[in-house]
Motif scaffolding. Structure first.
Motif, PDB file in Angstrom:
ATOM      1  N   GLN A 154       0.805  -1.215   0.000  1.00 14.36           N
ATOM      2  CA  GLN A 154       0.000   0.000   0.000  1.00 14.36           C
ATOM      3  C   GLN A 154       0.843   1.272   0.000  1.00 14.36           C
ATOM      4  O   GLN A 154       0.313   2.359  -0.220  1.00 14.36           O
ATOM      5  CB  GLN A 154      -0.927   0.008   1.221  1.00 14.36           C
ATOM      6  N   ILE A 155       2.133   1.145   0.253  1.00 17.98           N
ATOM      7  CA  ILE A 155       3.006   2.323   0.331  1.00 17.98           C
ATOM      8  C   ILE A 155       3.284   2.844  -1.077  1.00 17.98           C
ATOM      9  O   ILE A 155       3.671   2.085  -1.969  1.00 17.98           O
ATOM     10  CB  ILE A 155       4.324   1.974   1.040  1.00 17.98           C
ATOM     11  N   GLU A 190       4.886  15.229   5.979  1.00 22.87           N
ATOM     12  CA  GLU A 190       4.016  14.444   5.104  1.00 22.87           C
ATOM     13  C   GLU A 190       4.136  12.953   5.396  1.00 22.87           C
ATOM     14  O   GLU A 190       3.139  12.225   5.415  1.00 22.87           O
ATOM     15  CB  GLU A 190       4.355  14.705   3.639  1.00 22.87           C
ATOM     16  N   GLY A 191       5.367  12.486   5.658  1.00 25.41           N
ATOM     17  CA  GLY A 191       5.554  11.076   5.996  1.00 25.41           C
ATOM     18  C   GLY A 191       4.872  10.699   7.298  1.00 25.41           C
ATOM     19  O   GLY A 191       4.257   9.642   7.407  1.00 25.41           O
ATOM     20  N   ALA A 197      -2.294   8.321   9.241  1.00 24.51           N
ATOM     21  CA  ALA A 197      -3.498   7.944   8.498  1.00 24.51           C
ATOM     22  C   ALA A 197      -3.585   6.440   8.333  1.00 24.51           C
ATOM     23  O   ALA A 197      -4.667   5.841   8.483  1.00 24.51           O
ATOM     24  CB  ALA A 197      -3.518   8.638   7.136  1.00 24.51           C
ATOM     25  N   ASP A 198      -2.444   5.794   8.075  1.00 24.92           N
ATOM     26  CA  ASP A 198      -2.446   4.342   7.925  1.00 24.92           C
ATOM     27  C   ASP A 198      -2.776   3.654   9.247  1.00 24.92           C
ATOM     28  O   ASP A 198      -3.527   2.667   9.279  1.00 24.92           O
ATOM     29  CB  ASP A 198      -1.088   3.883   7.408  1.00 24.92           C
ATOM     30  N   LEU A 199      -2.219   4.156  10.355  1.00 27.19           N
ATOM     31  CA  LEU A 199      -2.516   3.564  11.658  1.00 27.19           C
ATOM     32  C   LEU A 199      -3.991   3.737  12.027  1.00 27.19           C
ATOM     33  O   LEU A 199      -4.617   2.819  12.576  1.00 27.19           O
ATOM     34  CB  LEU A 199      -1.625   4.202  12.731  1.00 27.19           C
ATOM     35  N   ILE A 203      -6.693   0.798  12.864  1.00 27.15           N
ATOM     36  CA  ILE A 203      -7.508   0.765  14.082  1.00 27.15           C
ATOM     37  C   ILE A 203      -8.985   0.677  13.729  1.00 27.15           C
ATOM     38  O   ILE A 203      -9.764  -0.082  14.351  1.00 27.15           O
ATOM     39  CB  ILE A 203      -7.210   2.013  14.941  1.00 27.15           C
ATOM     40  N   GLU A 204      -9.410   1.439  12.732  1.00 29.63           N
ATOM     41  CA  GLU A 204     -10.814   1.398  12.315  1.00 29.63           C
ATOM     42  C   GLU A 204     -11.194   0.020  11.782  1.00 29.63           C
ATOM     43  O   GLU A 204     -12.307  -0.471  12.034  1.00 29.63           O
ATOM     44  CB  GLU A 204     -11.044   2.456  11.238  1.00 29.63           C
TER      45      GLU A 204
END
Length: 256
Positions: A154-155, A190-191, A197-199, A203-204
């Motif tokens: 996904q990166i 930005e990183g 956002a990925d974490l 969690i969601e």
């Protein structure tokens, strides 16, 4: 004598009216015969068409019966019979091809690869890449590796930032066991935002998983086993609002 001659003349002389009727009869006979022949030909044509229709009807009846028998056979077969049949036919062809290659002293795998076109090979490769390699849980190390591979896919790398780091650090950007780069790298805003956002997304996603509900020691025990507890919860969910008053009266001892 004159009377006799006149009588003979009357007997031998042709009558104009009598000669005309004989000619009309001769003309009428061929026309009647032609009409009879035409009627017979027309009747024969109709009979021929009737026989053709009769034969076609019998043929259609026979074909319909065959289709009904075949359909009945297909309905009695298993649902996946067509796929099994195709698979068996393919296996028979493969076995026959292997025997032919063995008789010629050739390698079947090599011959098979030579017969595959470039378009088919590319399509199969794309299909393999789309296929989910996750075969289920085997151990925690394999599960962790699959999670790592899923996250790394996904990166989306920032090539411009990568080129800047290459110019800044040079060969030190590719550390070895002797490199001391701990604490020297400061991530960009930005990183960090991408990581956050990925974490949050992870969690969601974990919150949607169904987990076993914790046991409540203070809850009323109105069941004899776990199955009965689930049934009581379902009954309370659907009929609790109707039986609440009866349950309270039973608890207070005021039920009639």
């Amino acid at each position: 004598m004159a009377a006799a001659v006149s009588e003979l003349g009357s007997l031998g002389a042709p009558d104009p009216d009598g000669g005309g009727s004989s000619g009309s009869e001769d003309e009428a006979r061929p026309s009647a015969a032609a009409a009879a022949a035409a009627a017979a030909e027309k009747r024969e044509e109709r009979l021929r068409k009737f026989r053709e229709l009769h034969l076609k009807r019998n043929e259609a009846r026979k074909l319909n019966h065959q289709e009904v028998v075949e359909e009945d056979k297909r309905l009695k077969l298993p649902p996946n019979w067509e796929a099994k049949k195709a698979r068996l036919e393919w296996e028979l062809k493969v076995e026959e091809k292997k025997r032919e290659c063995a008789a010629r002293g050739e390698d079947y795998e090599r011959v098979k690869l030579l017969e595959i076109s470039a378009e088919d090979a590319e399509r199969w490769e794309r299909k393999k890449k789309r296929k989910n390699p996750d075969l289920g849980f085997s151990d925690y190390a394999a599960a962790q590796l699959r999670q790592y591979q899923r996250l790394t896919r996904q990166i989306k790398p920032d090539l411009e930032e990568y080129e800047k780091l290459k110019e800044q650090y040079g060969e030190a950007l590719y550390p070895t066991s002797d490199s001391l780069l701990h604490g020297t790298h400061v991530p960009t805003k930005e990183g960090v935002d991408r990581m956050v956002a990925d974490l949050e997304k992870q969690i969601e996603k974990r919150e949607k998983y169904s987990r076993r509900r914790p046991y409540n020691d203070d809850a009323d025990i109105d069941y004899i086993n776990e199955r009965n507890a689930k049934f009581n919860k379902k009954a309370e969910r659907f009929y609790g609002k109707y039986t609440a008053e009866i349950k309270q009266n039973l608890e207070r001892g005021t039920a009639v």
